[in-house]
Motif scaffolding. Structure first.
Motif, PDB file in Angstrom:
ATOM      1  N   PHE A   5       1.084  -1.054  -0.026  1.00 16.91           N
ATOM      2  CA  PHE A   5       0.111   0.028  -0.114  1.00 16.91           C
ATOM      3  C   PHE A   5       0.894   1.200  -0.127  1.00 16.91           C
ATOM      4  N   ILE A   6       2.169   1.032   0.668  1.00 19.07           N
ATOM      5  CA  ILE A   6       3.110   2.310   1.012  1.00 19.07           C
ATOM      6  C   ILE A   6       3.760   2.756  -0.431  1.00 19.07           C
ATOM      7  N   LYS A   7       3.814   1.322  -1.299  1.00 18.16           N
ATOM      8  CA  LYS A   7       4.678   1.805  -2.551  1.00 18.16           C
ATOM      9  C   LYS A   7       3.857   2.800  -3.580  1.00 18.16           C
ATOM     10  N   PRO A  34      -6.306  26.618   5.440  1.00 22.20           N
ATOM     11  CA  PRO A  34      -6.034  25.974   6.648  1.00 22.20           C
ATOM     12  C   PRO A  34      -6.468  24.485   6.516  1.00 22.20           C
ATOM     13  N   ASN A  35      -7.546  24.090   5.985  1.00 21.95           N
ATOM     14  CA  ASN A  35      -7.844  22.788   5.920  1.00 21.95           C
ATOM     15  C   ASN A  35      -7.207  21.946   4.908  1.00 21.95           C
ATOM     16  N   VAL A  36      -6.649  22.566   3.541  1.00 26.90           N
ATOM     17  CA  VAL A  36      -6.163  21.820   2.819  1.00 26.90           C
ATOM     18  C   VAL A  36      -4.718  21.415   3.314  1.00 26.90           C
ATOM     19  N   GLU A  37      -4.024  22.559   4.055  1.00 22.57           N
ATOM     20  CA  GLU A  37      -2.732  22.609   4.446  1.00 22.57           C
ATOM     21  C   GLU A  37      -2.467  21.606   5.611  1.00 22.57           C
ATOM     22  N   GLU A  38      -3.781  21.380   6.432  1.00 23.84           N
ATOM     23  CA  GLU A  38      -3.646  20.436   7.497  1.00 23.84           C
ATOM     24  C   GLU A  38      -3.651  18.956   6.857  1.00 23.84           C
ATOM     25  N   LEU A  39      -4.543  18.869   5.954  1.00 27.15           N
ATOM     26  CA  LEU A  39      -4.131  17.505   5.130  1.00 27.15           C
ATOM     27  C   LEU A  39      -2.906  17.151   4.485  1.00 27.15           C
ATOM     28  N   ARG A  40      -2.279  18.278   3.831  1.00 31.75           N
ATOM     29  CA  ARG A  40      -1.334  17.963   3.255  1.00 31.75           C
ATOM     30  C   ARG A  40      -0.068  17.618   4.336  1.00 31.75           C
ATOM     31  N   LYS A  41       0.041  18.127   5.303  1.00 33.29           N
ATOM     32  CA  LYS A  41       0.957  18.002   6.194  1.00 33.29           C
ATOM     33  C   LYS A  41       0.673  16.525   7.057  1.00 33.29           C
ATOM     34  N   ARG A  42      -0.318  16.323   7.100  1.00 30.82           N
ATOM     35  CA  ARG A  42      -0.644  14.851   7.991  1.00 30.82           C
ATOM     36  C   ARG A  42      -1.249  13.878   7.182  1.00 30.82           C
ATOM     37  N   TYR A  43      -1.646  13.915   6.187  1.00 33.56           N
ATOM     38  CA  TYR A  43      -2.243  12.390   5.400  1.00 33.56           C
ATOM     39  C   TYR A  43      -1.248  11.393   5.351  1.00 33.56           C
ATOM     40  N   LEU A  44      -0.210  11.770   5.119  1.00 34.59           N
ATOM     41  CA  LEU A  44       0.693  10.410   4.867  1.00 34.59           C
ATOM     42  C   LEU A  44       1.117   9.763   6.425  1.00 34.59           C
ATOM     43  N   VAL A 212      -6.435   9.645  -2.640  1.00 35.02           N
ATOM     44  CA  VAL A 212      -7.533   8.781  -3.315  1.00 35.02           C
ATOM     45  C   VAL A 212      -7.038   7.917  -3.900  1.00 35.02           C
ATOM     46  N   SER A 213      -6.039   8.098  -4.927  1.00 37.47           N
ATOM     47  CA  SER A 213      -5.384   7.105  -5.691  1.00 37.47           C
ATOM     48  C   SER A 213      -4.801   5.885  -4.736  1.00 37.47           C
ATOM     49  N   ARG A 214      -4.065   6.358  -3.525  1.00 40.38           N
ATOM     50  CA  ARG A 214      -3.396   5.520  -2.823  1.00 40.38           C
ATOM     51  C   ARG A 214      -4.624   4.574  -2.193  1.00 40.38           C
ATOM     52  N   PHE A 215      -5.569   5.267  -1.624  1.00 38.02           N
ATOM     53  CA  PHE A 215      -6.613   4.276  -0.920  1.00 38.02           C
ATOM     54  C   PHE A 215      -7.506   3.370  -2.165  1.00 38.02           C
ATOM     55  N   GLN A 216      -7.614   3.828  -3.434  1.00 37.21           N
ATOM     56  CA  GLN A 216      -7.740   2.975  -4.676  1.00 37.21           C
ATOM     57  C   GLN A 216      -6.933   1.957  -5.164  1.00 37.21           C
ATOM     58  N   SER A 217      -5.611   2.008  -4.748  1.00 39.23           N
ATOM     59  CA  SER A 217      -4.721   1.185  -5.370  1.00 39.23           C
ATOM     60  C   SER A 217      -4.717  -0.140  -4.864  1.00 39.23           C
TER      61      SER A 217
END
Length: 402
Positions: A5-7, A34-44, A212-217
């Protein structure tokens, strides 16, 4: 933790600035920063935490019903003179691939402390998947859907309401997916603190296309394992998927991106014909620009106004494609083609008559491309059957006078 999944592809994946080659980025109002930046910083960090992965994989297995089967379609194979497999995303809980992403994003939203969920939907499958996971987790759910799509996808509207979601009609523009997305974006701007926007496709500002592509991978990850068991090889010769925004295709392509001997074919909706003025064949008609928060390829007028798309399938009438798809198209890694309404409807009925599987009209576009291919008989072809056709029975019946 699921290491596959990480690949992520170095060549075809997102860079640190949020771009796939020339496409991507985050073109957003200041209110959303703020919303998008929070996601960007934390999603991975969040989605690769062991506890997140444990819950994600458990829900995919026990709630969604994964792995979805890889079915050898013997009668379709005999008709086209090659070996055809169908990746059966239609057998997932809720009837499509969309649930893979909504499971991932609801777990992310929980960890971000969000209490209210919004989404956009076209065919209704993403709306149903979002309503489903909100019911599962006890979160408020608001789904924006074009007025035209509400009328033609009534069963999915009923399913969303049955699970407690509020369905809000989008009444501007073509009253379809693009307009629903606009309304969802406006909601998020007005409710930036407690609300998470679950985007349903590989579109929108970074990090959504990558996330989204990572979740669908999971789709291509399973396919490689299933093909290895079935044939001794992880790779097919050809992979085919339909493309609107492009999440099922991106999931189907994901783990084959670096295997350049695998042909990746994405089938867009040509509607009444590519040049008819009633089409959604983005790569044939579009040019580079910004849509819904990212730089991609979209259908637009000379002065940059978005052209209204059209398709008989409610999930493919989107005027753009995800930025990763735009990158694959521009660099010739993927073959971007199209199928008309008529070609898709005929292919959908053929699949039903030959295999006893009624595909979503979206998925039928991918099946339609088989008619335009010439095979030696030695190829293995995997087609992503992204959704089931229950939601489209009324359209099928009216089209064929059944």
């Amino acid at each position: 933790m699921n290491r596959e999944f990480i690949k992520s592809s170095v060549k075809w994946g997102v860079n640190k600035e949020g771009y796939f080659g020339d496409f991507g980025g985050a073109y957003i109002p200041e209110m959303l920063y703020p919303n998008v930046e929070e996601l960007r910083k934390r999603y991975l960090d969040i989605i690769y935490e062991p506890d997140f992965q444990d819950e994600f994989q458990m829900l995919l297995r026990d709630y969604v019903g994964r792995p979805s089967p890889l079915f050898h379609a013997e009668r379709l194979s005999a008709k086209y003179g090659t070996t055809i497999y169908l990746k059966r995303e239609d057998l997932n809980h809720t009837g499509a691939h969309k649930i893979n992403n909504t499971i991932g994003q609801i777990l992310l939203a929980e960890r971000l402390g969000k209490k209210r969920i919004i989404a956009e939907t076209g065919a209704g499958q993403h709306g149903v998947a979002t309503a489903t996971v909100c019911a599962l987790k006890g979160l408020e759910c608001v789904v924006y859907m074009g007025e035209v799509d509400i009328a033609r996808q009534a069963p999915n509207v009923a399913r969303m309401k049955m699970m407690g979601a509020k369905v809000v009609p989008a009444t501007s523009g073509s009253k379809t997916l693009k307009d629903a997305t606009n309304e969802a974006m406006r909601d998020w701007i007005n409710n930036p603190v407690d609300t998470h926007y679950i985007i349903g496709s590989v579109v929108g500002p970074h990090p959504y296309p990558d996330m989204v592509s990572r979740f669908q991978s999971i789709i291509s990850e399973e396919t490689k394992i299933q093909l290895k068991e079935r044939t001794g090889s992880e790779n097919p010769d050809i992979v085919i998927a339909c493309v609107g925004g492009g999440s099922n295709a991106m999931g189907m392509f994901y783990h084959f991106l670096d295997d350049e001997d695998v042909r990746l074919i994405a089938v867009e909706a040509a509607g009444l014909g590519v040049n008819s003025g009633e089409s959604a064949a983005t790569t044939a008609l579009g040019k580079e620009g910004v849509l819904h928060g990212s730089r991609s390829i979209l259908m637009q007028t000379e002065d940059g106004q978005v052209v209204e798309p059209y398709s008989i399938s409610a999930g493919l009438d989107y005027p753009g494609i995800g930025p990763q798809h735009a990158h694959l198209f521009k660099e010739n890694r993927g073959e971007y083609v199209s199928a008309t309404d008529e070609e898709a409807m005929i292919a959908g009925r053929l699949c039903a008559e030959l295999e006893g599987i009624i595909p979503a009209i979206e998925s039928a576009h991918a099946l339609a491309h088989l008619e335009k291919m010439v095979f030696t008989g030695k190829e293995s072809v995997v087609i992503c059957l992204s959704g089931r056709g229950d939601k489209d029975l009324d359209t099928y019946m009216k089209y064929f006078n059944l």
